[in-house]
Motif scaffolding. Structure first.
Motif, PDB file in Angstrom:
ATOM      1  N   ILE A 625     -10.575  33.102  38.815  1.00 28.30           N
ATOM      2  CA  ILE A 625      -9.925  32.093  39.663  1.00 28.30           C
ATOM      3  C   ILE A 625      -8.416  32.131  39.457  1.00 28.30           C
ATOM      4  O   ILE A 625      -7.638  32.151  40.414  1.00 28.30           O
ATOM      5  CB  ILE A 625     -10.478  30.692  39.341  1.00 28.30           C
ATOM      6  N   ASP A 626      -7.992  32.161  38.200  1.00 28.65           N
ATOM      7  CA  ASP A 626      -6.555  32.159  37.909  1.00 28.65           C
ATOM      8  C   ASP A 626      -5.858  33.378  38.500  1.00 28.65           C
ATOM      9  O   ASP A 626      -4.687  33.298  38.900  1.00 28.65           O
ATOM     10  CB  ASP A 626      -6.329  32.130  36.397  1.00 28.65           C
ATOM     11  N   LEU A 643     -14.286  28.922  46.165  1.00 29.98           N
ATOM     12  CA  LEU A 643     -13.564  28.039  45.256  1.00 29.98           C
ATOM     13  C   LEU A 643     -13.979  26.582  45.452  1.00 29.98           C
ATOM     14  O   LEU A 643     -14.148  25.829  44.478  1.00 29.98           O
ATOM     15  CB  LEU A 643     -12.045  28.179  45.469  1.00 29.98           C
ATOM     16  N   LYS A 662      -6.618  25.583  41.480  1.00 33.70           N
ATOM     17  CA  LYS A 662      -6.287  26.704  42.372  1.00 33.70           C
ATOM     18  C   LYS A 662      -6.201  26.230  43.814  1.00 33.70           C
ATOM     19  O   LYS A 662      -5.293  26.628  44.563  1.00 33.70           O
ATOM     20  CB  LYS A 662      -7.344  27.800  42.231  1.00 33.70           C
ATOM     21  N   GLU A 665      -3.004  24.501  44.535  1.00 34.90           N
ATOM     22  CA  GLU A 665      -1.850  25.393  44.680  1.00 34.90           C
ATOM     23  C   GLU A 665      -1.592  25.768  46.141  1.00 34.90           C
ATOM     24  O   GLU A 665      -0.482  26.160  46.496  1.00 34.90           O
ATOM     25  CB  GLU A 665      -2.060  26.670  43.866  1.00 34.90           C
TER      26      GLU A 665
END
Length: 836
Positions: A625-626, A643, A662, A665
């Protein structure tokens, strides 16, 4: 002992991540530069039995003790006895006789009690000495270590009851040689003694000690005397007492008591915390072929403990970080610590390292015990993850392949032995040995070592001899390389393909002062749709290998079982790593591939990260994910639905948290409802992510949401709040940080101290700066964290002083004055820390 504080290097790195000043790793000490050989203490007398009768003065923090210690000469006749007795008032020393006690001459000096016996005794004769004494642990001047931050042996917690948020307790910590701060003894690990302890306490308190509770006597003055008896011999550093208002929950293993002592608040969650203990006992008993050797097993949790946990025989003592509510347990437990301490009941207690030089015989094995429990309980991937983490922990504390020797007879202080070599490196050296030897032979060898040395002491040579006895093979080369020499290999590996052959060039790049390693390595070559297994032997600084193959390899998987205790720098292509993730999916291979993709930022690797969202390991899903690049429209379109699903329903709270952040973001207001919904999640980690995500999408709403949270939740998400306040460095936020500095335990301090520093750096009020620096200093002093923080803080303060001075040069008026004042404060703080 579970050296919980070892992990603080990792905690610090994350806490100070935003400031590279704090991201420096300390190189492991090179013990081969030291000149003093640490010989095992000569045995003049042997302990046989230790009987204690103790009571306590809470106001003075004293222990009033009576001791009857039985001994015999080890071999040579002797007319004297020397006991360790730290910081005591000695009242009486006499020889116990059939017709009464006879006073003995003694000298008490420099924490040693030198006793002249009434005659010369041979080793066929036992004698008993009676000692009346007062122990004053709070007046004892002692120094701890990285593993054990204090060494006064006996601890009174909130004895006057003035802290309404903390229970009143008494507990002990014997390792390394601190039991002699509460009873005179020969405080060495190679001594073994049976034991009887009578504790007189207020009747409302529960007691715990080694062995069995054999009697309880109610006294007329509102006290009670509990007597605990230990019929099997063990070392003095493993003696323990714990006294407090504990709720006891009873369990069993084969009819033996397995009990858990918790503060009443946490008793409802006891099975979630400790419930696997009987299964662990069964597992370890089975694989070792030695059934749990003691008459009971208890675990107690205490406040303000000076380490992570301690494997006192039959009675492990844990720090408060292990007791958690059901909500806290959603975000992780301390199962590894529980397993570690339990494995010590065999390796450390049943057979004890004969000296601190051989600490590997205790701590490497207990850490190994953690690894294999994770595999038994949660599968091979969990086992591989555990040992991968141990390897990274060790490597992160080294430079150029240098590190101290594992079986180490040269060190500055015995406390230096409690490091990443004795724990992490030693555990994976054992695991690699198991791989080479085979499981059946390895565990049969451990059985031979344990049964041969039962209730005695052991060292690395005895382990080697047990292994040679079982396997018929000389294991000296392995032990010479890994136990009696230090460091690790750093391999630079280049792969090629020419003339129908796969080529491998290996260079050992560790410092020239580090040994050249001999390494048997398994290799899988993936070529032409097939996998070919090869075995090579690396035994020089530079070697070339070649193998005939049907086509150019898609991947050469070096060290298939991932047992290499060292570093590998592979010259692999991106396509090799993509193939590796899909086709050679050990935990180490998967995380290595994902890390490469994240570092390379190659768009072609994003498809692998999308696959990583479905990885069976939660931490690798979170890592994937990062690494996702949501600026890539195609990736974003594919990733967002996944996600969102992960954010809502993944079983791992780390994954849910990563997915929430995430999505935040993206800046898409459509996810604001997800953030708000996350604030209702029972997981503190997920809730904290919701606050952080809301801060990105609607900053004012995040501060409003924060203020609406209850005090318990705020306390649990303190690091997230601390991070938010960095970007909103108002003076009134000082009180939030201050409360944690004044009242927080070690984990809470590490969780916010980096953010507190950044808040102080961002704030412009010199009064806030001065108060904040003082708050941090007070916390460091209170919890004795100088070893971890002083050097890093000194550098950070100095750099900040320079930055503030530079800002002041470009400012004017009050702003200039304030900046100059702040620069002076940070400069002085740095200078003060460097003096310590």
């Amino acid at each position: 002992m579970n050296k919980k504080i070892i992990a603080c290097g990792v905690i610090l790195a994350s806490a100070f991540m935003a400031n590279p000043i704090f991201a420096q790793e300390q190189a492991a000490e090179k013990s081969n530069n030291l000149s003093v050989y640490r010989a095992t203490a000569t045995k003049v007398n042997d302990l046989v039995h230790t009987k204690l009768d103790v009571s306590f003065d809470y106001a003075k923090r004293y222990l009033y003790g009576k001791e009857w210690v039985t001994l015999k000469p080890h071999f040579y006749p002797t007319d004297s006895l020397t006991l360790d007795a730290q910081g005591m008032d000695i009242k009486t020393v006499s020889l116990v006789g059939a017709k009464g006690n006879t006073p003995l001459k003694y000298v008490y000096n420099d924490n040693k009690l030198y006793i002249t016996l009434n005659k010369t005794y041979t080793n066929a004769e036992k004698y008993t000495v009676y000692i009346a004494y007062t122990a004053k642990p709070d007046e004892l001047k002692v120094k701890g270590s990285a593993a054990i931050t204090d060494a006064k042996g006996l601890y009174f917690i909130n004895p006057d009851g003035t802290d309404k948020n903390k229970p009143t307790q008494i507990w002990t910590q014997g390792e390394t040689e601190s039991s002699s701060a509460w009873f005179p003894t020969i405080d060495k690990p190679d001594q073994k003694t049976t034991e009887e302890i009578s504790m007189t306490v207020k009747s409302k308190y529960t007691t715990l000690s080694n062995g069995k509770l054999v009697s309880q006597k109610t006294n007329a003055d509102g006290t009670r005397t509990d007597t605990w008896k230990m019929d099997l011999p063990h070392s003095p550093y493993l003696f323990m007492m714990a006294i407090g208002e504990f709720k006891v929950t009873k369990d069993t293993y084969k009819g033996k008591e397995v009990n858990y002592y918790l503060e009443p608040k946490y008793a409802p969650y006891v099975k979630q915390i400790f419930g696997k203990t009987p299964d662990m006992i069964q597992f370890y008993s089975n694989i070792l072929g030695v059934d749990y050797p003691w008459n009971k097993y208890a675990q107690v949790v205490v406040r303000d403990y000076v380490s992570g946990a301690m494997e006192n025989t039959t009675a492990t003592l844990h720090g408060e970080q292990i007791q958690k509510t059901d909500r806290e347990l959603l975000d992780g437990n301390e199962e590894g610590t529980i397993a570690h301490e339990l494995f010590h009941q065999w390796f450390g207690d049943y057979v004890t390292a004969e000296s601190w030089s051989n600490l590997t015989m205790n701590e490497s094995f207990a850490t190994f015990g953690e690894i294999i429990w994770h595999g038994h309980d949660a599968g091979r991937d969990a086992e591989d993850k555990s040992r991968y983490e141990k390897l990274q922990s060790y490597l992160g504390s080294t430079k150029k392949g240098e590190s101290p020797v594992l079986a180490r007879f040269y060190y500055n202080d015995k406390e230096d032995m409690f490091d990443n070599v004795s724990y992490a490196k030693g555990s994976i050296i054992l695991y690699a040995l198991k791989n080479q030897m085979g499981d059946a032979a390895f565990y049969k060898s451990l059985n031979r070592y344990l049964t041969t040395n039962a209730f005695k002491n052991g060292e690395t040579h005895q382990l080697r001899l047990a292994m040679e006895d079982v396997t018929g093979k000389d294991w000296s080369p392995y032990f010479n390389q890994w136990y009696y020499n230090g460091g690790h290999p750093i391999l630079s590996i280049d792969y090629g393909y020419e003339n129908g052959k796969a080529t491998i060039k290996v260079k050992q790049m560790q410092d020239s002062s580090v040994q050249t390693f001999t390494l048997p390595v398994k290799i899988d070559i993936y070529a032409g749709g097939k996998k070919i297994r090869k075995e090579i032997l690396i035994n020089s600084r530079e070697q070339n290998f070649s193998f005939e193959v049907s086509a150019k390899p898609d991947l050469i998987d070096f060290d298939v079982d991932k047992i290499l205790v060292g570093e590998t720098n592979d010259n692999k292509t991106a396509e090799n790593y993509y193939f590796q993730y899909k086709n050679a999916p050990s935990y180490a291979n998967r995380i290595e591939a994902l890390q490469f993709i994240m570092q390379s930022k190659a768009s072609s690797g994003q498809q692998i990260l999308l696959e990583g969202l479905k990885d069976k390991s939660g931490d690798l899903r979170a890592l994937s994910i990062d690494g996702l690049n949501l600026e890539d429209a195609q990736i974003k379109a594919a990733a967002l639905p996944v996600l969102l699903q992960l954010a809502k329903s993944d079983k791992d709270t780390e994954v849910r948290s990563a997915a929430i952040l995430k999505l935040a973001e993206t800046g898409d207001q459509a996810y604001k409802s997800l953030m708000l919904e996350s604030l209702k999640d029972p997981s503190y980690k997920v809730l904290a992510a919701g606050i952080g995500g809301l801060a990105k999408l609607a900053p004012q709403e995040s501060l409003s949401a924060l203020s609406a949270l209850d005090a318990d939740t705020k306390e649990h998400i303190a690091p997230s709040i601390a991070s938010l306040y960095i970007s909103d460095p108002k003076d009134e936020h000082q009180s939030f940080y201050e409360n944690i500095m004044l009242n927080g335990d070690r984990n809470k301090i590490f969780g916010v101290i980096g953010q507190y520093f950044q808040y102080l750096r961002a704030n412009t009020n010199p009064a806030v700066t001065e108060k904040g620096i003082n708050n941090i200093s007070s916390a460091i002093e209170r919890l004795k964290l100088q070893t971890y923080l002083n050097k890093q803080l000194a550098g950070a303060y100095a750099a900040t002083a320079q930055g503030k001075a530079k800002q002041a040069a470009a400012a004017s008026g009050d702003a200039k004055a304030n900046l100059n004042k702040q620069a002076e404060l940070f400069k002085k703080a740095a200078a003060d820390l460097e003096k310590e």
